[in-house]
Design a protein around this motif. Sequence first.
Motif, PDB file in Angstrom:
ATOM      1  N   ARG A  57     -14.269  -3.678  29.323  1.00 22.67           N
ATOM      2  CA  ARG A  57     -14.565  -2.168  29.775  1.00 22.67           C
ATOM      3  C   ARG A  57     -16.029  -2.125  29.615  1.00 22.67           C
ATOM      4  O   ARG A  57     -16.771  -2.207  28.841  1.00 22.67           O
ATOM      5  N   LEU A  58     -16.936  -1.807  30.866  1.00 22.55           N
ATOM      6  CA  LEU A  58     -18.094  -2.043  31.155  1.00 22.55           C
ATOM      7  C   LEU A  58     -18.779  -0.884  31.568  1.00 22.55           C
ATOM      8  O   LEU A  58     -18.308  -0.258  32.465  1.00 22.55           O
ATOM      9  N   VAL A  59     -19.706  -0.617  30.827  1.00 24.14           N
ATOM     10  CA  VAL A  59     -20.631   0.563  31.239  1.00 24.14           C
ATOM     11  C   VAL A  59     -22.097  -0.212  31.353  1.00 24.14           C
ATOM     12  O   VAL A  59     -22.702  -0.598  30.395  1.00 24.14           O
ATOM     13  N   LEU A  60     -22.811  -0.051  32.698  1.00 23.75           N
ATOM     14  CA  LEU A  60     -24.061  -0.705  32.906  1.00 23.75           C
ATOM     15  C   LEU A  60     -25.131   0.442  33.040  1.00 23.75           C
ATOM     16  O   LEU A  60     -24.809   1.529  33.510  1.00 23.75           O
ATOM     17  N   VAL A  61     -26.109   0.305  32.433  1.00 24.12           N
ATOM     18  CA  VAL A  61     -27.237   1.148  32.699  1.00 24.12           C
ATOM     19  C   VAL A  61     -28.499   0.747  33.008  1.00 24.12           C
ATOM     20  O   VAL A  61     -29.004  -0.428  32.474  1.00 24.12           O
ATOM     21  N   HIS A  62     -28.872   1.069  34.017  1.00 23.00           N
ATOM     22  CA  HIS A  62     -30.144   0.330  34.827  1.00 23.00           C
ATOM     23  C   HIS A  62     -31.363   1.294  34.636  1.00 23.00           C
ATOM     24  O   HIS A  62     -31.200   2.665  34.562  1.00 23.00           O
ATOM     25  N   GLY A  63     -32.505   0.530  34.776  1.00 26.05           N
ATOM     26  CA  GLY A  63     -33.866   1.276  34.679  1.00 26.05           C
ATOM     27  C   GLY A  63     -34.198   1.302  36.101  1.00 26.05           C
ATOM     28  O   GLY A  63     -33.734   0.560  37.019  1.00 26.05           O
TER      29      GLY A  63
END
Length: 437
Positions: A57-63
């Motif tokens: 289960r993936l949560v991607l957080v980008h800047g």
Amino acid sequence: MGGSHHESVKLFRHSAPYINSHRGKTFVLMFGGEAVEHANFANIINDIALLNSLGVRLVLVHGARPQIDQRVALRNMPLRFHDNVRLTDKQTIECVKDAAGSVRSQIEALLTMGLANSPMHGSQIRVCSGNLVVAMPIGVRDGIDFEHTGLVRRIDVHGINDHLNDGSIVLLGPMGYSPTGEVFNLSHEDVATQAAISLNADKLIVFSQQEGVLDQDGKLMRNIESRQLQDLLDNPYYYEQTGILSAFSASLAAGIRRCHCVSYEDDGALLQELFTRDGAGSLISQNYYEQLRGATIDDVGGILKLINPLEEKGILVKRSRELLENEIGCFTVIERDGTIIACAALYPYYDEKCAELACVATHQDYRGANRGERLMDAICEKAQNMGLDRIFVLTTVTGHWFREYGFLPSTIDELPDGKKRLYNYQRNSKVLMLNLD
């Protein structure tokens, strides 16, 4: 089948325990805008798709800091920061919206690719984003109004879990929204940290330019305990990594058991970190109120007390106090409240580039909590630092445990000459070998 194929099959088989362990777990992956612009980012996307297909289960957080800087410069606006935090006025927030939206679209497009003969073929990944981060303003600090720069107020846990339960990847950016309808510029480190904490994630994984957290000599710190993080944060040398280190510190303090730091420039670093024993970057974990360290002469009595029951049962070869005192530099121990609760010894054979692992013991009251694995990881790292390629062990009873760790059956003929001459045929110990490459 060629040698390379054999290695591929071997690697795939050895990854199976990690595949089983990670399935169904929630990982938060954090990467800055620099990672998105790097040539290796397409490979990272492929690896993310693979994790998704394996049931993570993936949560991607980008800047988007460099992308925001570019848009600010195009509008001939000054770059304004205070304590390394961007001051976001009404004009700058438009640059933030533009940059964050562009980066999000780029990531969504990459995750949608399904060209034949590519790693993404047939993946059919659904990416979900939206108003999942509620924000509040930083306000005025040191007399300075941060305006549209904000902090995470709340993560929409139910909304994110609904998407994850549907098999989607959740994508969060450096923006949040207030109940009054305002948009705030957030640090992606804050978003990732609060998402990991709110979701009670199993891992927070951070991509950095370096291969992990490096010491002041430029050497990779493979294992870092949370108690060490404050020392790093207080050290001016690590100022540029304050955001990452603070994310680790807050996550571990909130109960996240493990964090990882890997390079976004190194192809395959994410997979190597998650699916191999040695990893590729830095593992940051909770404090152990037990200390793993090299043994000293003061530990002789504690080691003797620990191994004596196993010697009486014939599981370990009996050692005298005098012998143990002479060999104490070979031992690694785990100490808990002044008591030695686990030990292991490593005897190198430098000419053959191998070493014998011996006298492995864990107190019966402290088994089953990964202490043996911690000890073995330390032993393997010690052997690699010595420039050795293999570790062998002679055992009569505990062969199954070593097999689980990765040792394979071997023969007396594979032992170094010095050990062959001392082999006790009456004891008839099984020979197991672990390759460190």
